[in-house]
Every structure is written in structure tokens, then in C-alpha cells.
Design an enzyme around this catalytic site. Sequence first.
Site, short mmCIF file in Angstrom:
data_model
loop_
_atom_site.label_atom_id
_atom_site.label_comp_id
_atom_site.label_asym_id
_atom_site.label_seq_id
_atom_site.Cartn_x
_atom_site.Cartn_y
_atom_site.Cartn_z
N ASP A 79 20.75 33.31 -6.92
CA ASP A 79 20.63 32.07 -6.04
C ASP A 79 18.89 32.02 -6.01
O ASP A 79 18.28 32.93 -6.29
CB ASP A 79 21.33 32.32 -4.84
CG ASP A 79 21.08 31.02 -3.78
OD1 ASP A 79 21.24 29.88 -4.14
OD2 ASP A 79 20.59 31.36 -2.56
N ASP B 148 16.95 29.68 -3.00
CA ASP B 148 16.51 29.61 -1.53
C ASP B 148 17.14 30.81 -0.98
O ASP B 148 18.10 30.89 -0.58
CB ASP B 148 16.71 28.46 -1.00
CG ASP B 148 15.74 27.14 -1.45
OD1 ASP B 148 14.54 27.38 -1.41
OD2 ASP B 148 16.42 26.25 -2.06
N ASP C 257 22.58 34.55 -0.57
CA ASP C 257 21.96 34.88 0.88
C ASP C 257 22.76 34.08 1.95
O ASP C 257 22.79 34.13 3.21
CB ASP C 257 20.66 34.51 1.16
CG ASP C 257 20.22 33.06 1.24
OD1 ASP C 257 19.90 32.43 2.08
OD2 ASP C 257 20.64 32.20 0.06
#
Length: 249
Positions: free
Chosen positions: A29, A31, A192
Site C-alpha cells: 500500500d 499512504d 496500514d
Amino acid sequence: EFNGGRGGAGLRASGGAPGGPAVAGMLFDMDGTLTDSDALHYESFRQVLLEMAPEFNGGEEISRDFYNARMAGCAHQIMVPLLLPHWEYDAQRKLWEAKEDRYRELSADMKQLDGLGRLLKYCDDGAVQTIVVTNAPRNEADHTLTTLGLTRYLDNVVIGGECKEAKPSPEPYLEGLGRLGLPAESCIAFEDSVSGARSAIAAGLRTVCITTSLDAEAFAREGVAPLMCIQDYSDPLLWAWLESAPAAA
């Protein structure tokens, strides 16, 4: 099994040998995973909503808890219509485009997450394939990867909004696996957010959760069972796991 790590209690998705099958690919991923950027996204949305949608949330600015629960990791074209369903599509699009512009202004000095350079060198030295899988729009992904100096290692990018469905659907990660030409069992994903972790796990990937925004207990409360939770890529838990895995063929 692993039980710790600086990010909180490590959570194993399944038993077996600590390293599991050889790692031939890593799917990242962006961000909150390559860089701790969620605070910048929150601030961008906070400012733009106050300016362009002053009636939203009763005129009060959104809190970080509100952002984490309802906005983090969600594609703009899905999330903004959910927040402002009474707006015309063109107005919704102008708001998320304004947010993207504000984010680029605020993120000129963003930094890589600790240990990321070491992990990417590990991949480069060991011929481990890499790809980015993000719900961010294409121009935002290009900006972030360029600002972080990562285009040498991460030049293959899957955009959730360009797939049949964005995260939390598994489609973006299935697209990533298809581009790599690898089965899920030979790869690991780094995420995240809850929606991102659900996407990766649904695609069959062993998933490492980065605790930049949420701790291990928050993932557990949402029913997410990752391979482990770590604070960043320098976490000894991650390296112990990688060193225990057999070499890829």
C-alpha cells in the site's frame, strides 16, 4: 509464533513454520505504509471540507478519529459521495480534486518510513518483485513516489479506482498479483488500514499491518488477522520472519 513487535502484539493469520513459503513478491500500500502520510491527508481533508462544505458535520471540523474510522484508506470517488450524498457529482469531484491539490502542497517534505530503504534493497538483492497497490488517484501516487525517491524500486502501481472495484474489494491486490505473475502464497502485502488489510487478506495474501495510524488491538477489534503488526520496516519482528523464510526459487 510471533507475539510482539514495537507496533503491538503480533498477530499470525495462520500457523506453520515462522517464515512460511518463500517470499517472491511484496505488494505495498502507499499512504501510511511507504510514508506516514495519513496526518497530511487528514489535514488536507479537514481544511478543504471547512472551505468547500462548511455545512458538513454541523460546521465543525472533522476529528482525526472521524477520519480514521470513515475516511482513511477509502478511494475518493467512493468516500466523498458517501460523505456528501446530496451534492451533484461534479461538485463532489471538485472537492476531492481540491483535496488532492492541498495534499500535494502539504506533502513536499514527506519522508520514507524507517527501514523501507533496507527492505527495498533486500528485494532488489534477492530478486523479490515489488508493486504498489493503492486507493490513491494516479496523480497523487505519482507525486508521492517521486517525492519519496522510490520510482527506481516501485515503478509498477495498481490504482484501486482503475480496477473493477477499489479496496476493500480484493480486486486491486488480485490485479497486482496478476501483474507480478505470482500466486498469493508466495507473496506478502503491507497495509496500514482496515479496508486495505481486508482487501489483501481477501486476495489470499499474508499481510503485515503497519501501525502508523492504528495499533494491533484496533485491527483485532475489526476482525483483521494479519501475519504480524509492526511499527515500521526496521522492526526486528519483520526481519526475524524474513530471515526464517526459505529462499525463493
